[in-house]
Design a protein around this motif. Sequence first.
Motif, PDB file in Angstrom:
ATOM      1  N   SER A  46       0.804  -1.227   0.000  1.00  0.00           N
ATOM      2  CA  SER A  46       0.000   0.000   0.000  1.00  0.00           C
ATOM      3  C   SER A  46       0.838   1.278   0.000  1.00  0.00           C
ATOM      4  N   GLU A  47       2.151   1.170   0.251  1.00  0.00           N
ATOM      5  CA  GLU A  47       3.007   2.366   0.239  1.00  0.00           C
ATOM      6  C   GLU A  47       2.944   3.097  -1.101  1.00  0.00           C
ATOM      7  N   VAL A  48       2.664   2.350  -2.171  1.00  0.00           N
ATOM      8  CA  VAL A  48       2.564   2.943  -3.510  1.00  0.00           C
ATOM      9  C   VAL A  48       1.517   4.055  -3.521  1.00  0.00           C
ATOM     10  N   TRP A  49       0.453   3.853  -2.767  1.00  0.00           N
ATOM     11  CA  TRP A  49      -0.685   4.776  -2.840  1.00  0.00           C
ATOM     12  C   TRP A  49      -0.669   5.835  -1.738  1.00  0.00           C
ATOM     13  N   GLU A  50       0.324   5.785  -0.819  1.00  0.00           N
ATOM     14  CA  GLU A  50       0.455   6.784   0.248  1.00  0.00           C
ATOM     15  C   GLU A  50      -0.861   7.019   0.977  1.00  0.00           C
ATOM     16  N   ASN A  51      -1.526   5.930   1.379  1.00  0.00           N
ATOM     17  CA  ASN A  51      -2.802   6.003   2.103  1.00  0.00           C
ATOM     18  C   ASN A  51      -3.926   6.668   1.307  1.00  0.00           C
ATOM     19  N   MET A  52      -3.822   6.648  -0.017  1.00  0.00           N
ATOM     20  CA  MET A  52      -4.891   7.159  -0.883  1.00  0.00           C
ATOM     21  C   MET A  52      -5.452   5.973  -1.662  1.00  0.00           C
ATOM     22  N   ASP A  53      -6.491   6.234  -2.455  1.00  0.00           N
ATOM     23  CA  ASP A  53      -7.091   5.153  -3.243  1.00  0.00           C
ATOM     24  C   ASP A  53      -6.160   4.702  -4.357  1.00  0.00           C
ATOM     25  N   GLU A  54      -6.249   3.418  -4.698  1.00  0.00           N
ATOM     26  CA  GLU A  54      -5.523   2.916  -5.859  1.00  0.00           C
ATOM     27  C   GLU A  54      -5.964   3.731  -7.068  1.00  0.00           C
ATOM     28  N   GLY A  55      -5.030   3.982  -7.964  1.00  0.00           N
ATOM     29  CA  GLY A  55      -5.363   4.769  -9.149  1.00  0.00           C
ATOM     30  C   GLY A  55      -5.037   6.240  -8.963  1.00  0.00           C
ATOM     31  N   THR A  56      -4.806   6.673  -7.721  1.00  0.00           N
ATOM     32  CA  THR A  56      -4.408   8.052  -7.469  1.00  0.00           C
ATOM     33  C   THR A  56      -2.943   8.188  -7.880  1.00  0.00           C
ATOM     34  N   LEU A  57      -2.612   9.238  -8.617  1.00  0.00           N
ATOM     35  CA  LEU A  57      -1.229   9.437  -9.032  1.00  0.00           C
ATOM     36  C   LEU A  57      -0.468  10.103  -7.886  1.00  0.00           C
ATOM     37  N   THR A  58       0.052   9.292  -6.983  1.00  0.00           N
ATOM     38  CA  THR A  58       0.796   9.807  -5.837  1.00  0.00           C
ATOM     39  C   THR A  58       2.237  10.077  -6.252  1.00  0.00           C
ATOM     40  N   LYS A  59       2.970  10.795  -5.417  1.00  0.00           N
ATOM     41  CA  LYS A  59       4.394  11.051  -5.685  1.00  0.00           C
ATOM     42  C   LYS A  59       5.157   9.726  -5.741  1.00  0.00           C
ATOM     43  N   THR A  60       4.795   8.797  -4.865  1.00  0.00           N
ATOM     44  CA  THR A  60       5.457   7.487  -4.869  1.00  0.00           C
ATOM     45  C   THR A  60       5.186   6.762  -6.179  1.00  0.00           C
ATOM     46  N   LYS A  61       3.932   6.768  -6.630  1.00  0.00           N
ATOM     47  CA  LYS A  61       3.571   6.101  -7.891  1.00  0.00           C
ATOM     48  C   LYS A  61       4.309   6.749  -9.059  1.00  0.00           C
ATOM     49  N   GLU A  62       4.369   8.082  -9.076  1.00  0.00           N
ATOM     50  CA  GLU A  62       5.104   8.791 -10.137  1.00  0.00           C
ATOM     51  C   GLU A  62       6.570   8.370 -10.140  1.00  0.00           C
ATOM     52  N   MET A  63       7.181   8.319  -8.958  1.00  0.00           N
ATOM     53  CA  MET A  63       8.587   7.930  -8.843  1.00  0.00           C
ATOM     54  C   MET A  63       8.783   6.498  -9.335  1.00  0.00           C
ATOM     55  N   LEU A  64       7.895   5.581  -8.914  1.00  0.00           N
ATOM     56  CA  LEU A  64       8.028   4.183  -9.315  1.00  0.00           C
ATOM     57  C   LEU A  64       7.864   4.021 -10.825  1.00  0.00           C
ATOM     58  N   ASP A  65       6.932   4.762 -11.429  1.00  0.00           N
ATOM     59  CA  ASP A  65       6.740   4.695 -12.886  1.00  0.00           C
ATOM     60  C   ASP A  65       7.995   5.171 -13.613  1.00  0.00           C
ATOM     61  N   ASP A  66       8.579   6.281 -13.130  1.00  0.00           N
ATOM     62  CA  ASP A  66       9.795   6.800 -13.749  1.00  0.00           C
ATOM     63  C   ASP A  66      10.957   5.826 -13.542  1.00  0.00           C
ATOM     64  N   MET A  67      11.056   5.281 -12.340  1.00  0.00           N
ATOM     65  CA  MET A  67      12.114   4.328 -12.022  1.00  0.00           C
ATOM     66  C   MET A  67      12.012   3.107 -12.939  1.00  0.00           C
ATOM     67  N   HIS A  68      10.785   2.697 -13.250  1.00  0.00           N
ATOM     68  CA  HIS A  68      10.614   1.523 -14.117  1.00  0.00           C
ATOM     69  C   HIS A  68      11.108   1.817 -15.533  1.00  0.00           C
ATOM     70  N   LYS A  69      10.952   3.057 -15.986  1.00  0.00           N
ATOM     71  CA  LYS A  69      11.489   3.435 -17.304  1.00  0.00           C
ATOM     72  C   LYS A  69      13.025   3.344 -17.276  1.00  0.00           C
ATOM     73  N   ARG A  70      13.640   3.710 -16.157  1.00  0.00           N
ATOM     74  CA  ARG A  70      15.104   3.584 -16.044  1.00  0.00           C
ATOM     75  C   ARG A  70      15.500   2.101 -16.058  1.00  0.00           C
ATOM     76  N   LYS A  71      14.666   1.247 -15.464  1.00  0.00           N
ATOM     77  CA  LYS A  71      14.925  -0.194 -15.494  1.00  0.00           C
ATOM     78  C   LYS A  71      14.845  -0.711 -16.938  1.00  0.00           C
TER      79      LYS A  71
END
Length: 112
Positions: A46-71
């Motif tokens: 649940s850390e991905v969503w920072e205590n918000m609903d799934e589908g919310t573009l949180t800072k953590t989700k944004e970072m993980l999406d960008d990090m995946h592009k680096r992967k």
Amino acid sequence: MVKNYKVITLCGSTRFKDEFLKTQKKLTLEGNIVISVGLFGHSGDSEVWENMDEGTLTKTKEMLDDMHKRKIDMADEIFVINVGGYIGDSTKSEIEYAKLTNKIVNYLEPIE
């Protein structure tokens, strides 16, 4: 002797945690270096969503999406975990990015 291992980044919805783990194991045993996701946001991390609903573009989700592009940048190819043919928006953007950067794209299940 130095072996030249292929590097494969796994992409797909994190709801398919079991398939990610099975695929990672299979590809590793076939002699590949496998890069996977760090968190399974749709499978309990649940850390991905920072205590918000799934589908919310949180800072953590944004970072993980960008990090995946680096992967994807580090990989020779990507392997899409598309159980039942499902490919969500994040995965679609990763596939487009991989194609733009001339990476090979393989799929767990055949695509139409």
